[in-house]
Scaffold this motif. Structure first.
Motif, PDB file in Angstrom:
ATOM      1  N   HIS A  22       0.828  -1.206   0.000  1.00 13.47           N
ATOM      2  CA  HIS A  22       0.000   0.000   0.000  1.00 13.47           C
ATOM      3  C   HIS A  22       0.865   1.259   0.000  1.00 13.47           C
ATOM      4  CE1 HIS A  22      -3.267   2.758   0.870  1.00 13.47           C
ATOM      5  NE2 HIS A  22      -2.600   3.192   1.921  1.00 13.47           N
ATOM      6  N   SER A  23       2.003   1.219   0.640  1.00  8.05           N
ATOM      7  CA  SER A  23       2.885   2.393   0.724  1.00  8.05           C
ATOM      8  C   SER A  23       3.412   2.813  -0.639  1.00  8.05           C
ATOM      9  CB  SER A  23       4.057   2.117   1.674  1.00  8.05           C
ATOM     10  OG  SER A  23       4.972   1.190   1.092  1.00  8.05           O
ATOM     11  N   LYS A  24       3.310   1.933  -1.618  1.00 11.67           N
ATOM     12  CA  LYS A  24       3.794   2.236  -2.964  1.00 11.67           C
ATOM     13  C   LYS A  24       2.704   2.884  -3.824  1.00 11.67           C
ATOM     14  CE  LYS A  24       7.344  -1.362  -3.032  1.00 11.67           C
ATOM     15  NZ  LYS A  24       7.361  -1.568  -1.582  1.00 11.67           N
ATOM     16  N   ALA A  25       1.694   3.454  -3.186  1.00 13.42           N
ATOM     17  CA  ALA A  25       0.620   4.205  -3.866  1.00 13.42           C
ATOM     18  C   ALA A  25       0.008   3.407  -5.007  1.00 13.42           C
ATOM     19  CB  ALA A  25       1.154   5.541  -4.373  1.00 13.42           C
ATOM     20  N   PRO A  26      -0.706   2.347  -4.675  1.00 13.25           N
ATOM     21  CA  PRO A  26      -1.193   1.455  -5.732  1.00 13.25           C
ATOM     22  C   PRO A  26      -2.215   2.094  -6.667  1.00 13.25           C
ATOM     23  CG  PRO A  26      -2.260   0.938  -3.649  1.00 13.25           C
ATOM     24  CD  PRO A  26      -1.171   1.926  -3.340  1.00 13.25           C
ATOM     25  N   LEU A  27      -2.156   1.691  -7.907  1.00  7.30           N
ATOM     26  CA  LEU A  27      -3.266   1.913  -8.825  1.00  7.30           C
ATOM     27  C   LEU A  27      -4.372   0.963  -8.398  1.00  7.30           C
ATOM     28  CD1 LEU A  27      -3.357   2.373 -12.611  1.00  7.30           C
ATOM     29  CD2 LEU A  27      -4.484   0.348 -11.706  1.00  7.30           C
ATOM     30  N   ILE A  28      -5.607   1.438  -8.403  1.00  7.77           N
ATOM     31  CA  ILE A  28      -6.735   0.632  -7.928  1.00  7.77           C
ATOM     32  C   ILE A  28      -7.511   0.098  -9.124  1.00  7.77           C
ATOM     33  CG2 ILE A  28      -8.890   0.665  -6.604  1.00  7.77           C
ATOM     34  CD1 ILE A  28      -7.632   2.999  -4.969  1.00  7.77           C
ATOM     35  N   ILE A  29      -7.781  -1.192  -9.129  1.00  6.10           N
ATOM     36  CA  ILE A  29      -8.587  -1.810 -10.177  1.00  6.10           C
ATOM     37  C   ILE A  29      -9.872  -2.326  -9.542  1.00  6.10           C
ATOM     38  CG2 ILE A  29      -8.723  -3.653 -11.899  1.00  6.10           C
ATOM     39  CD1 ILE A  29      -5.680  -3.468 -12.173  1.00  6.10           C
ATOM     40  N   LEU A  30     -11.003  -1.797  -9.994  1.00 13.83           N
ATOM     41  CA  LEU A  30     -12.301  -2.198  -9.465  1.00 13.83           C
ATOM     42  C   LEU A  30     -12.995  -3.138 -10.445  1.00 13.83           C
ATOM     43  CD1 LEU A  30     -13.752   1.234  -8.236  1.00 13.83           C
ATOM     44  CD2 LEU A  30     -12.565  -0.490  -6.872  1.00 13.83           C
ATOM     45  N   GLY A  31     -13.397  -4.307  -9.947  1.00 14.67           N
ATOM     46  CA  GLY A  31     -14.180  -5.237 -10.747  1.00 14.67           C
ATOM     47  C   GLY A  31     -15.616  -5.286 -10.271  1.00 14.67           C
ATOM     48  N   SER A  32     -16.381  -6.186 -10.849  1.00 13.83           N
ATOM     49  CA  SER A  32     -17.809  -6.272 -10.513  1.00 13.83           C
ATOM     50  C   SER A  32     -18.039  -6.619  -9.052  1.00 13.83           C
ATOM     51  CB  SER A  32     -18.499  -7.299 -11.415  1.00 13.83           C
ATOM     52  OG  SER A  32     -17.907  -8.577 -11.264  1.00 13.83           O
ATOM     53  N   GLY A  33     -17.099  -7.328  -8.433  1.00  7.06           N
ATOM     54  CA  GLY A  33     -17.238  -7.676  -7.028  1.00  7.06           C
ATOM     55  C   GLY A  33     -17.262  -6.464  -6.115  1.00  7.06           C
ATOM     56  N   ALA A  34     -16.589  -5.386  -6.530  1.00  8.62           N
ATOM     57  CA  ALA A  34     -16.593  -4.159  -5.726  1.00  8.62           C
ATOM     58  C   ALA A  34     -17.986  -3.555  -5.677  1.00  8.62           C
ATOM     59  CB  ALA A  34     -15.600  -3.157  -6.310  1.00  8.62           C
ATOM     60  N   SER A  35     -18.726  -3.680  -6.776  1.00  9.94           N
ATOM     61  CA  SER A  35     -20.095  -3.164  -6.819  1.00  9.94           C
ATOM     62  C   SER A  35     -21.088  -4.141  -6.200  1.00  9.94           C
ATOM     63  CB  SER A  35     -20.496  -2.866  -8.266  1.00  9.94           C
ATOM     64  OG  SER A  35     -19.654  -1.875  -8.812  1.00  9.94           O
ATOM     65  N   ALA A  36     -20.819  -5.428  -6.362  1.00  8.48           N
ATOM     66  CA  ALA A  36     -21.699  -6.443  -5.772  1.00  8.48           C
ATOM     67  C   ALA A  36     -21.774  -6.287  -4.258  1.00  8.48           C
ATOM     68  CB  ALA A  36     -21.204  -7.839  -6.131  1.00  8.48           C
ATOM     69  N   ALA A  37     -20.694  -5.800  -3.650  1.00  7.41           N
ATOM     70  CA  ALA A  37     -20.687  -5.586  -2.202  1.00  7.41           C
ATOM     71  C   ALA A  37     -21.745  -4.575  -1.773  1.00  7.41           C
ATOM     72  CB  ALA A  37     -19.303  -5.112  -1.760  1.00  7.41           C
ATOM     73  N   HIS A  38     -22.195  -3.738  -2.712  1.00  9.14           N
ATOM     74  CA  HIS A  38     -23.235  -2.750  -2.425  1.00  9.14           C
ATOM     75  C   HIS A  38     -24.596  -3.183  -2.958  1.00  9.14           C
ATOM     76  CE1 HIS A  38     -20.581   0.381  -0.816  1.00  9.14           C
ATOM     77  NE2 HIS A  38     -19.712  -0.001  -1.730  1.00  9.14           N
ATOM     78  N   GLY A  39     -24.700  -4.432  -3.414  1.00  8.32           N
ATOM     79  CA  GLY A  39     -25.986  -4.951  -3.866  1.00  8.32           C
ATOM     80  C   GLY A  39     -26.258  -4.818  -5.343  1.00  8.32           C
ATOM     81  N   MET A  40     -25.243  -4.453  -6.125  1.00  9.36           N
ATOM     82  CA  MET A  40     -25.430  -4.372  -7.576  1.00  9.36           C
ATOM     83  C   MET A  40     -25.535  -5.774  -8.160  1.00  9.36           C
ATOM     84  SD  MET A  40     -25.291  -1.068  -8.439  1.00  9.36           S
ATOM     85  CE  MET A  40     -24.845  -1.012 -10.153  1.00  9.36           C
ATOM     86  N   SER A  41     -26.324  -5.922  -9.218  1.00 12.10           N
ATOM     87  CA  SER A  41     -26.527  -7.229  -9.850  1.00 12.10           C
ATOM     88  C   SER A  41     -25.260  -7.728 -10.509  1.00 12.10           C
ATOM     89  CB  SER A  41     -27.628  -7.127 -10.913  1.00 12.10           C
ATOM     90  OG  SER A  41     -28.878  -6.942 -10.318  1.00 12.10           O
ATOM     91  N   GLY A  42     -25.044  -9.036 -10.400  1.00  8.58           N
ATOM     92  CA  GLY A  42     -23.954  -9.682 -11.108  1.00  8.58           C
ATOM     93  C   GLY A  42     -24.441 -10.181 -12.451  1.00  8.58           C
ATOM     94  N   CYS A 257      -6.351  -4.709  -6.386  1.00  6.23           N
ATOM     95  CA  CYS A 257      -7.513  -5.181  -7.138  1.00  6.23           C
ATOM     96  C   CYS A 257      -8.645  -5.489  -6.160  1.00  6.23           C
ATOM     97  CB  CYS A 257      -7.173  -6.433  -7.940  1.00  6.23           C
ATOM     98  SG  CYS A 257      -5.851  -6.173  -9.144  1.00  6.23           S
ATOM     99  N   ILE A 258      -9.800  -4.869  -6.361  1.00  5.23           N
ATOM    100  CA  ILE A 258     -10.944  -5.043  -5.476  1.00  5.23           C
ATOM    101  C   ILE A 258     -12.080  -5.678  -6.256  1.00  5.23           C
ATOM    102  CG2 ILE A 258     -12.565  -3.876  -3.932  1.00  5.23           C
ATOM    103  CD1 ILE A 258     -10.492  -1.522  -3.848  1.00  5.23           C
ATOM    104  N   GLY A 259     -12.405  -6.928  -5.918  1.00  2.00           N
ATOM    105  CA  GLY A 259     -13.500  -7.621  -6.590  1.00  2.00           C
ATOM    106  C   GLY A 259     -13.286  -7.811  -8.075  1.00  2.00           C
ATOM    107  N   TYR A 260     -12.031  -7.907  -8.493  1.00  2.00           N
ATOM    108  CA  TYR A 260     -11.709  -8.012  -9.918  1.00  2.00           C
ATOM    109  C   TYR A 260     -11.385  -9.460 -10.267  1.00  2.00           C
ATOM    110  CZ  TYR A 260      -9.223  -7.347 -14.332  1.00  2.00           C
ATOM    111  OH  TYR A 260      -8.805  -7.443 -15.639  1.00  2.00           O
ATOM    112  N   GLY A 261     -11.997  -9.959 -11.354  1.00  4.56           N
ATOM    113  CA  GLY A 261     -11.875 -11.372 -11.693  1.00  4.56           C
ATOM    114  C   GLY A 261     -10.793 -11.730 -12.686  1.00  4.56           C
ATOM    115  N   PHE A 262     -10.027 -10.750 -13.169  1.00  2.00           N
ATOM    116  CA  PHE A 262      -8.928 -10.994 -14.124  1.00  2.00           C
ATOM    117  C   PHE A 262      -9.436 -11.649 -15.410  1.00  2.00           C
ATOM    118  CE2 PHE A 262      -6.876 -10.281 -10.170  1.00  2.00           C
ATOM    119  CZ  PHE A 262      -5.645  -9.722 -10.465  1.00  2.00           C
TER     120      PHE A 262
END
Length: 345
Positions: A22-42, A257-262
């Protein structure tokens, strides 16, 4: 603390590893799982919605036959993306599918926005961004395949300016990154489009903020899976957005990578070059690691990785570390973004 957690901690401090990455200032990659955590449809819920709600009135006999084949493929248990690759659908039918997709995702997006007005702590992503920007860091890059605006809402809840390729306001037009200047900024590169992107009657692409329906003579600009996905992403604004995302991925020294399926061809190539050839550290937090993630990261040649998925319960996590030969279980929720923040903040 369990005996197996204690054993794992004696071999490696995964929290220190998380903090180092984290100290290396990561680029953030958001996948569908990041939205699913808020109840968005898969994909499954979206497939069911498309079968039930796609408007096929006035289509030709050939288009209706293609649509019926597509629905049957879905009923046979094939996932949505594979089904859209297996059945060749016309441009008109693709437009109908896009509108039905937009209708579902937009309604859920606006619902979440309204909920967030009553809950200031709703977006852990916002707290992560705020934490990162309290350092000397002035710009954060987010790359996402999601159409929704949850990343934008997370920024605004933390009073953080964001740039998505457009000017600011209610009727937004395409703008170069240099047009938006501020001391702190989050760039959100939406490689498959966004709910608020539309082709106007003048054939240009504009951004319309938080509307609850598609305006007359405007076309949503989101890229659904399928054979036309690759054609559309060669057009603007996708081409410029993908180019900017590529540059951000290449320049980054770390990845979260947050909720990202590659599973996306627009993100994978440069990301894997960085992680495999240049040993850039990568952190993955998700409900369940996809088979693609395991193949590319865990079973591949990545040298510096920390991957965390849900264990048998919400309060249990399975940790995969490049410092360890085997995964180990921790009796804490650190697989969700909220849980992950407890490791680094």
């Amino acid at each position: 603390m369990t005996w197996y957690e204690d054993l794992a901690l004696s071999n490696t401090d995964f929290q220190k590893q998380a903090q180092d990455y984290h100290s290396k200032a990561p680029l953030i990659i958001l996948g569908s799982g990041a939205s699913a955590a808020h109840g968005m449809s898969g994909m499954g819920a979206l497939a069911a919605h498309l079968v039930a709600r796609t408007d096929i009135s006035g289509l030709s006999a050939a288009e209706i036959a293609a649509w019926e084949r597509f629905c049957q493929v879905l009923r046979d248990g094939v996932d949505l993306e594979t089904a859209l690759h297996q059945v060749d659908v016309s441009e008109e039918l693709t437009g109908r599918i896009i509108k039905a997709t937009w209708s579902l995702i937009n309604s859920e997006d606006i619902r979440i926005f309204r909920e967030s007005l009553q809950n200031k702590a709703m977006f852990p992503l916002g707290r992560l961004l705020g934490h990162m920007l309290r350092s000397s860091l002035s710009t954060i890059n987010i790359v996402t395949t999601n159409y929704d605006r949850l990343a934008e809402y997370a920024c605004e809840q933390e009073r953080t300016h964001h740039y998505t390729g457009f000017t600011h306001g209610f009727f937004r037009q395409l703008a170069a990154p240099t047009e938006i200047t501020t001391a702190r900024k989050v760039n959100i590169w939406k490689v498959h489009g966004s709910l608020d992107w539309f082709k106007s009657p003048l054939d240009d692409i504009v951004g319309l903020s938080n509307i609850d329906g598609i305006p007359d003579n405007y076309e949503p600009q989101i890229v659904t899976p399928g054979t036309q996905k690759y054609q559309r992403t060669h057009l603007e604004p996708y081409r410029s957005i993908i180019n900017n995302a590529d540059q951000a991925i290449t320049a980054a020294k770390s990845y979260l990578c947050i909720g990202y399926g590659f599973n996306d061809e627009h993100i994978q190539p440069k990301l894997m070059v960085k992680c495999i050839r240049q040993n850039a550290p990568i952190t993955i937090v998700t409900y369940q690691l996809s088979s693609a993630a395991k193949k590319l990261i865990l079973d591949g040649k990545a040298q510096n990785y920390l991957a965390i998925e849900r264990g048998a319960t919400d309060d249990q996590s399975v940790v995969y570390s490049s410092f360890e030969k085997a995964p180990f279980t921790v009796d804490r929720n650190i697989w969700s973004l909220e849980g992950y923040l407890s490791l680094i903040m």
